[in-house]
Design a protein around this motif. Structure first.
Motif, PDB file in Angstrom:
ATOM      1  N   UNK A 202       1.535  23.233 -21.185  1.00 22.23           N
ATOM      2  CA  UNK A 202       2.393  22.531 -22.155  1.00 22.23           C
ATOM      3  C   UNK A 202       2.396  23.191 -23.522  1.00 22.23           C
ATOM      4  N   UNK A 203       1.373  24.000 -23.801  1.00 20.03           N
ATOM      5  CA  UNK A 203       1.284  24.657 -25.110  1.00 20.03           C
ATOM      6  C   UNK A 203       0.226  25.756 -24.993  1.00 20.03           C
ATOM      7  N   UNK A 204       0.064  26.499 -26.065  1.00 16.84           N
ATOM      8  CA  UNK A 204      -0.966  27.542 -26.072  1.00 16.84           C
ATOM      9  C   UNK A 204      -2.337  26.881 -25.877  1.00 16.84           C
ATOM     10  N   UNK A 205      -3.055  27.357 -24.886  1.00 19.19           N
ATOM     11  CA  UNK A 205      -4.414  26.881 -24.576  1.00 19.19           C
ATOM     12  C   UNK A 205      -4.473  25.418 -24.142  1.00 19.19           C
ATOM     13  N   UNK A 206      -3.360  24.861 -23.711  1.00 17.95           N
ATOM     14  CA  UNK A 206      -3.348  23.461 -23.296  1.00 17.95           C
ATOM     15  C   UNK A 206      -2.551  23.305 -22.008  1.00 17.95           C
ATOM     16  N   UNK A 207      -3.131  22.551 -21.081  1.00 17.84           N
ATOM     17  CA  UNK A 207      -2.498  22.307 -19.775  1.00 17.84           C
ATOM     18  C   UNK A 207      -2.604  20.818 -19.454  1.00 17.84           C
ATOM     19  N   UNK A 208      -1.554  20.276 -18.883  1.00 16.51           N
ATOM     20  CA  UNK A 208      -1.612  18.930 -18.315  1.00 16.51           C
ATOM     21  C   UNK A 208      -1.983  19.034 -16.840  1.00 16.51           C
ATOM     22  N   UNK A 209      -2.647  18.010 -16.354  1.00 14.85           N
ATOM     23  CA  UNK A 209      -2.968  17.986 -14.913  1.00 14.85           C
ATOM     24  C   UNK A 209      -2.518  16.660 -14.327  1.00 14.85           C
ATOM     25  N   UNK A 210      -2.275  16.691 -13.026  1.00 12.18           N
ATOM     26  CA  UNK A 210      -1.938  15.485 -12.261  1.00 12.18           C
ATOM     27  C   UNK A 210      -2.563  15.614 -10.881  1.00 12.18           C
ATOM     28  N   UNK A 234      -6.187  19.275 -20.278  1.00  8.92           N
ATOM     29  CA  UNK A 234      -7.370  20.072 -20.583  1.00  8.92           C
ATOM     30  C   UNK A 234      -6.997  21.087 -21.652  1.00  8.92           C
ATOM     31  N   UNK A 235      -7.967  21.404 -22.508  1.00  6.43           N
ATOM     32  CA  UNK A 235      -7.731  22.333 -23.620  1.00  6.43           C
ATOM     33  C   UNK A 235      -8.805  23.415 -23.621  1.00  6.43           C
ATOM     34  N   UNK A 236      -8.401  24.640 -23.964  1.00  6.55           N
ATOM     35  CA  UNK A 236      -9.306  25.788 -24.003  1.00  6.55           C
ATOM     36  C   UNK A 236      -9.322  26.365 -25.420  1.00  6.55           C
ATOM     37  N   UNK A 237     -10.415  27.073 -25.765  1.00  5.85           N
ATOM     38  CA  UNK A 237     -10.467  27.714 -27.080  1.00  5.85           C
ATOM     39  C   UNK A 237      -9.903  29.129 -26.993  1.00  5.85           C
ATOM     40  N   UNK A 238     -10.018  29.867 -28.103  1.00  3.47           N
ATOM     41  CA  UNK A 238      -9.436  31.204 -28.154  1.00  3.47           C
ATOM     42  C   UNK A 238     -10.160  32.207 -27.268  1.00  3.47           C
ATOM     43  N   UNK A 239     -11.332  31.831 -26.690  1.00  6.16           N
ATOM     44  CA  UNK A 239     -12.045  32.707 -25.774  1.00  6.16           C
ATOM     45  C   UNK A 239     -11.879  32.267 -24.312  1.00  6.16           C
ATOM     46  N   UNK A 242     -13.378  26.102 -21.756  1.00 10.44           N
ATOM     47  CA  UNK A 242     -12.925  24.707 -21.761  1.00 10.44           C
ATOM     48  C   UNK A 242     -13.590  23.950 -22.911  1.00 10.44           C
ATOM     49  N   UNK A 243     -12.763  23.281 -23.700  1.00 10.44           N
ATOM     50  CA  UNK A 243     -13.296  22.508 -24.838  1.00 10.44           C
ATOM     51  C   UNK A 243     -13.015  21.015 -24.717  1.00 10.44           C
ATOM     52  N   UNK A 244     -11.976  20.669 -23.998  1.00 12.53           N
ATOM     53  CA  UNK A 244     -11.641  19.250 -23.838  1.00 12.53           C
ATOM     54  C   UNK A 244     -11.080  19.027 -22.436  1.00 12.53           C
ATOM     55  N   UNK A 245     -11.656  18.075 -21.690  1.00 14.92           N
ATOM     56  CA  UNK A 245     -12.799  17.227 -22.034  1.00 14.92           C
ATOM     57  C   UNK A 245     -14.075  18.060 -22.197  1.00 14.92           C
ATOM     58  N   UNK A 246     -14.971  17.641 -23.102  1.00 10.76           N
ATOM     59  CA  UNK A 246     -16.225  18.354 -23.294  1.00 10.76           C
ATOM     60  C   UNK A 246     -17.276  17.827 -22.327  1.00 10.76           C
ATOM     61  N   UNK A 247     -18.418  18.504 -22.299  1.00  4.11           N
ATOM     62  CA  UNK A 247     -19.462  18.147 -21.336  1.00  4.11           C
ATOM     63  C   UNK A 247     -20.002  16.742 -21.573  1.00  4.11           C
ATOM     64  N   UNK A 248     -20.039  16.332 -22.840  1.00  2.22           N
ATOM     65  CA  UNK A 248     -20.573  15.010 -23.165  1.00  2.22           C
ATOM     66  C   UNK A 248     -19.734  13.889 -22.572  1.00  2.22           C
ATOM     67  N   UNK A 279     -18.572  25.593 -17.659  1.00  2.21           N
ATOM     68  CA  UNK A 279     -17.372  24.893 -17.194  1.00  2.21           C
ATOM     69  C   UNK A 279     -16.845  25.482 -15.896  1.00  2.21           C
ATOM     70  N   UNK A 280     -16.233  24.641 -15.085  1.00  2.00           N
ATOM     71  CA  UNK A 280     -15.664  25.099 -13.820  1.00  2.00           C
ATOM     72  C   UNK A 280     -14.244  25.605 -13.983  1.00  2.00           C
ATOM     73  N   UNK A 281     -13.629  25.366 -15.150  1.00  2.00           N
ATOM     74  CA  UNK A 281     -12.276  25.854 -15.430  1.00  2.00           C
ATOM     75  C   UNK A 281     -12.334  26.872 -16.566  1.00  2.00           C
ATOM     76  N   UNK A 282     -11.580  27.943 -16.417  1.00  2.00           N
ATOM     77  CA  UNK A 282     -11.452  28.946 -17.469  1.00  2.00           C
ATOM     78  C   UNK A 282      -9.977  29.260 -17.673  1.00  2.00           C
ATOM     79  N   UNK A 283      -9.679  29.929 -18.783  1.00  2.00           N
ATOM     80  CA  UNK A 283      -8.299  30.359 -19.050  1.00  2.00           C
ATOM     81  C   UNK A 283      -8.337  31.796 -19.588  1.00  2.00           C
TER      82      UNK A 283
END
Length: 418
Positions: A202-210, A234-239, A242-248, A279-283
């Motif tokens: 949906x945007x840079x470093x951001x994906x929707x899931x269903x 889910x959101x990823x940082x510049x590297x 995965x940053x969101x959702x976070x581990x906490x 994280x189990x997901x990367x970008x």
């Protein structure tokens, strides 16, 4: 005098006969698994003093003692899945039909139609059996009973995870910006359902899931159309991490209710972080793909086979590939094993001179190691036994000559009055 010589020679003949019997028994058990060879110990009888005690004449030899040598026998691989051998000190613990405790080094075991683990001659092998899914070795030992021909109940999926990379170069609204992967889950009745996880950029470093399930699998769905279960992003940082959702935040939890199979509702966790925080997901700028998939559900399964492995553990293997420890052999050590009494069938029994056996797990407290699919060979040395047989035969012949000589002396003595 002649009478004493007769009795002395006869005692020697009797003793050598007994010794030959021991050698014969050793040779007869040359191929008996776990057999321990016996040795013969001769000892003389009290001597007779003549005159003032300056001359002593022996009264012969007593019945010889037999000592069993508990040396380590050679270990050989076997084709029996329940065979076991002990490397080191210790005995397998058994119970006979009367409940008396027996010990053995022979590990050629089998299972009867009720699942009891037995020796070749029917004694029950002792150890610990699975109770409530756990083999508790802190409990007292008992008869080992393994599952026989049982159908194992299914286990519904509680969590799943997959390692996947989402293409950071994907373009929003184009095929490169969409990725889907299937995940199989299992309900409480053992039915399999295929979930589909779809990612849409949906945007840079951001994906929707269903996450969807086939409409035919739920009562609220429409056959032939996917039924939506949960959505999010889910959101990823510049590297690319995965940053969101976070581990906490923990895993993503969702419920699949109203299953058409009639099973209970599925409460499922989608795990996004491994135990070490990875994280189990990367970008990254690579084609979107899944590298590994896992879920903890199991379909119903039949027992395929039961086997004994190293350490004395008994494993049950099921048709779905699952392996479970269903039993554990116990070992006993006796400080003075030479005091044990052989009672046949490769078994030994405690005597009044025996120390109390210390029972526990293999490779603890001085107990040896248990090797699966192996048997301990007899410790009989055929060359040594043949040598012993020659020596004993010569001893018998020599004492038989004494009888003949004393008989001739007696005849000469009787002929003196003529």
């Amino acid at each position: 005098m002649a009478f004493t010589a007769f009795s002395t020679a006869l005692s020697a003949l009797s003793a050598h006969t007994t010794a030959v019997d021991v050698v014969s028994n050793n040779l007869a058990n040359l191929n008996t698994p776990g057999f321990k060879t016996s040795t013969v110990v001769f000892h003389d009888l009290v001597t007779q003093s003549l005159g003032l005690g300056e001359t002593q004449v022996g009264l012969g030899v007593a019945r010889p003692l037999t000592l069993r040598q508990f040396a380590q026998g050679a270990l050989q691989s076997s084709s029996g899945s329940l065979d076991a051998a002990i490397q080191g000190d210790g005995f397998f613990v058994l119970r006979d039909a009367r409940g008396a405790m027996l010990l053995t080094r022979a590990g050629n075991f089998h299972v009867d139609n009720e699942g009891n683990l037995l020796t070749a001659t029917g004694e029950r092998v002792q150890g610990w059996t699975e109770t409530g899914g756990v083999v508790d070795t802190n409990r007292p030992i008992g008869n080992i009973v393994v599952p026989v021909g049982t159908l194992r109940a299914p286990r519904s999926t509680a969590s799943f995870w997959f390692n996947a990379n989402l293409n950071s170069a994907g373009v929003v609204g184009e095929a490169s910006g969409t990725f889907s992967t299937p995940i199989e889950v299992i309900d409480s009745l053992g039915s399999t359902h295929v979930l589909t996880v779809t990612f849409t950029k949906t945007d840079v470093n951001q994906w929707d899931y269903e996450i969807t399930i086939p409409g035919a699998d739920v009562t609220a769905g429409t056959p032939g159309e996917p039924f939506s279960i949960i959505t999010g992003s889910v959101t990823f940082d510049e590297r690319g991490r995965l940053t969101s959702p976070d581990q906490a935040a923990g895993p993503i939890n969702f419920t699949i209710s109203g299953l058409a199979s009639g099973a209970e509702d599925l409460e499922v966790n989608w795990v996004l972080y491994q135990s070490d925080g990875t994280p189990t997901l990367t970008q990254y700028a690579q084609i979107s793909a899944v590298a590994a998939v896992s879920q903890d559900g199991l379909p119903p399964s039949q027992l395929v086979k039961v086997g004994l492995v190293d350490g004395g553990r008994i494993l049950a293997q099921y048709s779905n590939g699952e392996q479970r420890v269903v039993g554990q052999l116990a070992l006993a050590v006796v400080r003075n094993p030479d005091s044990l009494m052989a009672v046949g069938n490769n078994n030994f029994q405690l005597t009044a001179l025996s120390a109390m056996p210390a029972i526990g797990l293999p490779q603890t407290g001085g107990r040896g190691k248990v090797l699966g699919s192996s048997l301990e060979s007899s410790t009989v040395d055929i060359a040594q036994e043949f040598t012993n047989l020659i020596v004993l035969q010569r001893g018998y012949q020599a004492n038989a000559r004494v009888v003949s000589a004393v008989d001739e002396i007696s005849q000469e003595t009787m002929a003196m009055k003529r």
